[in-house]
Design a protein around this motif. Sequence first.
Motif, PDB file in Angstrom:
ATOM      1  N   VAL A  72       0.949  -1.149   0.088  1.00 48.26           N
ATOM      2  CA  VAL A  72       0.126  -0.277  -0.186  1.00 48.26           C
ATOM      3  C   VAL A  72       0.910   1.354  -0.388  1.00 48.26           C
ATOM      4  O   VAL A  72       0.406   2.128  -0.636  1.00 48.26           O
ATOM      5  CB  VAL A  72      -0.872  -0.006   1.262  1.00 48.26           C
ATOM      6  CG1 VAL A  72      -1.708   1.318   1.310  1.00 48.26           C
ATOM      7  CG2 VAL A  72      -1.729  -0.966   1.153  1.00 48.26           C
ATOM      8  N   PHE A  73       2.069   1.358   0.985  1.00 48.34           N
ATOM      9  CA  PHE A  73       2.765   2.358   0.802  1.00 48.34           C
ATOM     10  C   PHE A  73       3.140   2.724  -0.467  1.00 48.34           C
ATOM     11  O   PHE A  73       3.256   3.773  -0.735  1.00 48.34           O
ATOM     12  CB  PHE A  73       3.694   2.333   1.696  1.00 48.34           C
ATOM     13  CG  PHE A  73       4.594   3.793   1.366  1.00 48.34           C
ATOM     14  CD1 PHE A  73       5.031   4.556   2.642  1.00 48.34           C
ATOM     15  CD2 PHE A  73       6.174   2.834   1.121  1.00 48.34           C
ATOM     16  CE1 PHE A  73       6.054   5.657   2.195  1.00 48.34           C
ATOM     17  CE2 PHE A  73       7.274   4.097   1.245  1.00 48.34           C
ATOM     18  CZ  PHE A  73       6.742   4.956   1.656  1.00 48.34           C
ATOM     19  N   ILE A  74       3.805   1.249  -1.391  1.00 48.06           N
ATOM     20  CA  ILE A  74       4.852   1.483  -2.173  1.00 48.06           C
ATOM     21  C   ILE A  74       3.398   2.759  -3.527  1.00 48.06           C
ATOM     22  O   ILE A  74       3.891   3.420  -3.980  1.00 48.06           O
ATOM     23  CB  ILE A  74       5.130   0.726  -2.943  1.00 48.06           C
ATOM     24  CG1 ILE A  74       6.248   0.005  -2.173  1.00 48.06           C
ATOM     25  CG2 ILE A  74       5.859   0.643  -4.628  1.00 48.06           C
ATOM     26  CD1 ILE A  74       6.573  -1.700  -2.367  1.00 48.06           C
ATOM     27  N   GLY A  75       2.408   1.628  -3.780  1.00 49.73           N
ATOM     28  CA  GLY A  75       1.316   2.432  -4.451  1.00 49.73           C
ATOM     29  C   GLY A  75       1.003   4.084  -3.740  1.00 49.73           C
ATOM     30  O   GLY A  75       0.594   4.985  -4.857  1.00 49.73           O
ATOM     31  N   VAL A  76       0.794   3.736  -2.738  1.00 47.95           N
ATOM     32  CA  VAL A  76       0.616   5.585  -2.759  1.00 47.95           C
ATOM     33  C   VAL A  76       1.569   6.974  -2.725  1.00 47.95           C
ATOM     34  O   VAL A  76       1.193   7.333  -3.341  1.00 47.95           O
ATOM     35  CB  VAL A  76       0.026   5.898  -0.490  1.00 47.95           C
ATOM     36  CG1 VAL A  76       0.493   7.283  -0.653  1.00 47.95           C
ATOM     37  CG2 VAL A  76      -0.850   4.815  -1.155  1.00 47.95           C
ATOM     38  N   ASN A  77       2.706   6.339  -2.504  1.00 47.82           N
ATOM     39  CA  ASN A  77       4.023   6.632  -3.176  1.00 47.82           C
ATOM     40  C   ASN A  77       3.897   6.956  -4.390  1.00 47.82           C
ATOM     41  O   ASN A  77       4.548   8.061  -4.784  1.00 47.82           O
ATOM     42  CB  ASN A  77       5.675   6.183  -2.464  1.00 47.82           C
ATOM     43  CG  ASN A  77       6.803   7.074  -3.167  1.00 47.82           C
ATOM     44  OD1 ASN A  77       6.458   8.255  -2.552  1.00 47.82           O
ATOM     45  ND2 ASN A  77       7.546   6.251  -3.332  1.00 47.82           N
ATOM     46  N   LEU A  78       3.354   5.957  -5.712  1.00 42.86           N
ATOM     47  CA  LEU A  78       3.904   6.221  -7.051  1.00 42.86           C
ATOM     48  C   LEU A  78       2.470   6.833  -7.349  1.00 42.86           C
ATOM     49  O   LEU A  78       2.520   8.435  -8.373  1.00 42.86           O
ATOM     50  CB  LEU A  78       2.910   4.625  -7.592  1.00 42.86           C
ATOM     51  CG  LEU A  78       4.427   3.856  -7.618  1.00 42.86           C
ATOM     52  CD1 LEU A  78       4.114   2.801  -8.290  1.00 42.86           C
ATOM     53  CD2 LEU A  78       5.222   4.235  -8.371  1.00 42.86           C
ATOM     54  N   ILE A  79       1.789   7.383  -6.537  1.00 43.53           N
ATOM     55  CA  ILE A  79       0.522   7.686  -6.727  1.00 43.53           C
ATOM     56  C   ILE A  79       0.619   9.269  -5.775  1.00 43.53           C
ATOM     57  O   ILE A  79       0.801  10.423  -7.595  1.00 43.53           O
ATOM     58  CB  ILE A  79      -0.919   8.018  -6.043  1.00 43.53           C
ATOM     59  CG1 ILE A  79      -1.312   6.159  -7.061  1.00 43.53           C
ATOM     60  CG2 ILE A  79      -2.173   8.954  -6.142  1.00 43.53           C
ATOM     61  CD1 ILE A  79      -2.744   5.465  -5.798  1.00 43.53           C
ATOM     62  N   GLN A  80       0.828   9.691  -5.244  1.00 45.80           N
ATOM     63  CA  GLN A  80       1.315  10.893  -4.590  1.00 45.80           C
ATOM     64  C   GLN A  80       2.741  11.750  -5.457  1.00 45.80           C
ATOM     65  O   GLN A  80       2.772  12.630  -6.098  1.00 45.80           O
ATOM     66  CB  GLN A  80       2.130  11.324  -3.100  1.00 45.80           C
ATOM     67  CG  GLN A  80       3.786  10.353  -3.094  1.00 45.80           C
ATOM     68  CD  GLN A  80       4.300  11.544  -3.182  1.00 45.80           C
ATOM     69  OE1 GLN A  80       4.566  13.170  -3.180  1.00 45.80           O
ATOM     70  NE2 GLN A  80       6.118  10.632  -3.724  1.00 45.80           N
ATOM     71  N   SER A  81       3.873  10.630  -5.985  1.00 44.83           N
ATOM     72  CA  SER A  81       4.819  11.019  -7.405  1.00 44.83           C
ATOM     73  C   SER A  81       4.292  11.881  -8.525  1.00 44.83           C
ATOM     74  O   SER A  81       4.783  12.451  -8.873  1.00 44.83           O
ATOM     75  CB  SER A  81       6.120   9.947  -7.458  1.00 44.83           C
ATOM     76  OG  SER A  81       5.569   9.199  -7.915  1.00 44.83           O
ATOM     77  N   ALA A  82       3.257  11.641  -8.872  1.00 46.00           N
ATOM     78  CA  ALA A  82       2.393  11.142 -10.141  1.00 46.00           C
ATOM     79  C   ALA A  82       2.042  13.064  -9.988  1.00 46.00           C
ATOM     80  O   ALA A  82       2.142  13.793 -11.007  1.00 46.00           O
ATOM     81  CB  ALA A  82       1.647  11.026 -11.000  1.00 46.00           C
ATOM     82  N   PHE A  83       1.786  13.216  -8.412  1.00 48.73           N
ATOM     83  CA  PHE A  83       1.041  14.424  -8.635  1.00 48.73           C
ATOM     84  C   PHE A  83       2.088  15.943  -8.387  1.00 48.73           C
ATOM     85  O   PHE A  83       1.450  17.324  -8.661  1.00 48.73           O
ATOM     86  CB  PHE A  83      -0.084  14.442  -7.678  1.00 48.73           C
ATOM     87  CG  PHE A  83      -1.500  13.553  -7.938  1.00 48.73           C
ATOM     88  CD1 PHE A  83      -2.389  14.389  -9.515  1.00 48.73           C
ATOM     89  CD2 PHE A  83      -1.864  12.589  -7.820  1.00 48.73           C
ATOM     90  CE1 PHE A  83      -3.164  13.572  -9.785  1.00 48.73           C
ATOM     91  CE2 PHE A  83      -2.740  11.758  -8.095  1.00 48.73           C
ATOM     92  CZ  PHE A  83      -4.002  12.175  -8.875  1.00 48.73           C
ATOM     93  N   THR A  84       3.002  15.125  -7.565  1.00 43.62           N
ATOM     94  CA  THR A  84       4.085  15.939  -6.802  1.00 43.62           C
ATOM     95  C   THR A  84       5.212  16.433  -8.166  1.00 43.62           C
ATOM     96  O   THR A  84       6.066  17.185  -7.525  1.00 43.62           O
ATOM     97  CB  THR A  84       4.272  15.672  -5.525  1.00 43.62           C
ATOM     98  OG1 THR A  84       4.798  14.292  -5.852  1.00 43.62           O
ATOM     99  CG2 THR A  84       3.023  16.300  -4.677  1.00 43.62           C
ATOM    100  N   LYS A  85       5.135  15.200  -8.444  1.00 46.05           N
ATOM    101  CA  LYS A  85       6.618  15.303  -9.582  1.00 46.05           C
ATOM    102  C   LYS A  85       7.911  14.739  -9.007  1.00 46.05           C
ATOM    103  O   LYS A  85       9.172  15.262  -9.234  1.00 46.05           O
ATOM    104  CB  LYS A  85       7.071  16.515 -10.161  1.00 46.05           C
ATOM    105  CG  LYS A  85       5.683  16.764 -11.620  1.00 46.05           C
ATOM    106  CD  LYS A  85       5.574  15.397 -12.188  1.00 46.05           C
ATOM    107  CE  LYS A  85       4.246  15.918 -13.572  1.00 46.05           C
ATOM    108  NZ  LYS A  85       3.215  15.355 -13.238  1.00 46.05           N
ATOM    109  N   TRP A  86       7.747  14.779  -7.779  1.00 47.08           N
ATOM    110  CA  TRP A  86       8.831  14.476  -6.562  1.00 47.08           C
ATOM    111  C   TRP A  86       9.078  12.583  -5.553  1.00 47.08           C
ATOM    112  O   TRP A  86       7.742  12.148  -5.989  1.00 47.08           O
ATOM    113  CB  TRP A  86       8.844  14.792  -4.994  1.00 47.08           C
ATOM    114  CG  TRP A  86      10.307  14.284  -4.366  1.00 47.08           C
ATOM    115  CD1 TRP A  86      11.118  15.318  -4.773  1.00 47.08           C
ATOM    116  CD2 TRP A  86       9.691  14.239  -3.187  1.00 47.08           C
ATOM    117  NE1 TRP A  86      12.053  14.059  -3.523  1.00 47.08           N
ATOM    118  CE2 TRP A  86      11.236  13.834  -2.685  1.00 47.08           C
ATOM    119  CE3 TRP A  86       8.864  13.332  -2.549  1.00 47.08           C
ATOM    120  CZ2 TRP A  86      11.470  13.340  -1.753  1.00 47.08           C
ATOM    121  CZ3 TRP A  86       9.366  12.264  -1.575  1.00 47.08           C
ATOM    122  CH2 TRP A  86      11.101  12.604  -0.874  1.00 47.08           C
ATOM    123  N   CYS A  87      10.274  11.999  -5.838  1.00 47.12           N
ATOM    124  CA  CYS A  87       9.925  10.273  -5.148  1.00 47.12           C
ATOM    125  C   CYS A  87      10.877  10.422  -5.129  1.00 47.12           C
ATOM    126  O   CYS A  87      11.936  10.802  -5.229  1.00 47.12           O
ATOM    127  CB  CYS A  87       9.379   9.886  -6.738  1.00 47.12           C
ATOM    128  SG  CYS A  87       9.898   7.402  -6.016  1.00 47.12           S
TER     129      CYS A  87
END
Length: 62
Positions: free
Chosen positions: A33-48
């Motif tokens: 779940v953490f990996i999925g949430v991180n991928l989603i947030q990086s799509a919006f914030t352009k930061w990973c």
Amino acid sequence: MLNKYFRVIVGIMVLLSVVLSVYVNPKWMWFTVFIGVNLIQSAFTKWCLLETILTKVFKIEK
């Protein structure tokens, strides 16, 4: 090059977390779940965080 490393590492982390949740403890699914949430947030914030780590470790330009 960075994209290839990123995809391989994320794929390994997802598969590892699924295996751990099946054979060790179902709570390991939270890692997936953490990996999925991180991928989603990086799509919006352009930061990973993983991308930042990989660029510093391999000294790759974005």
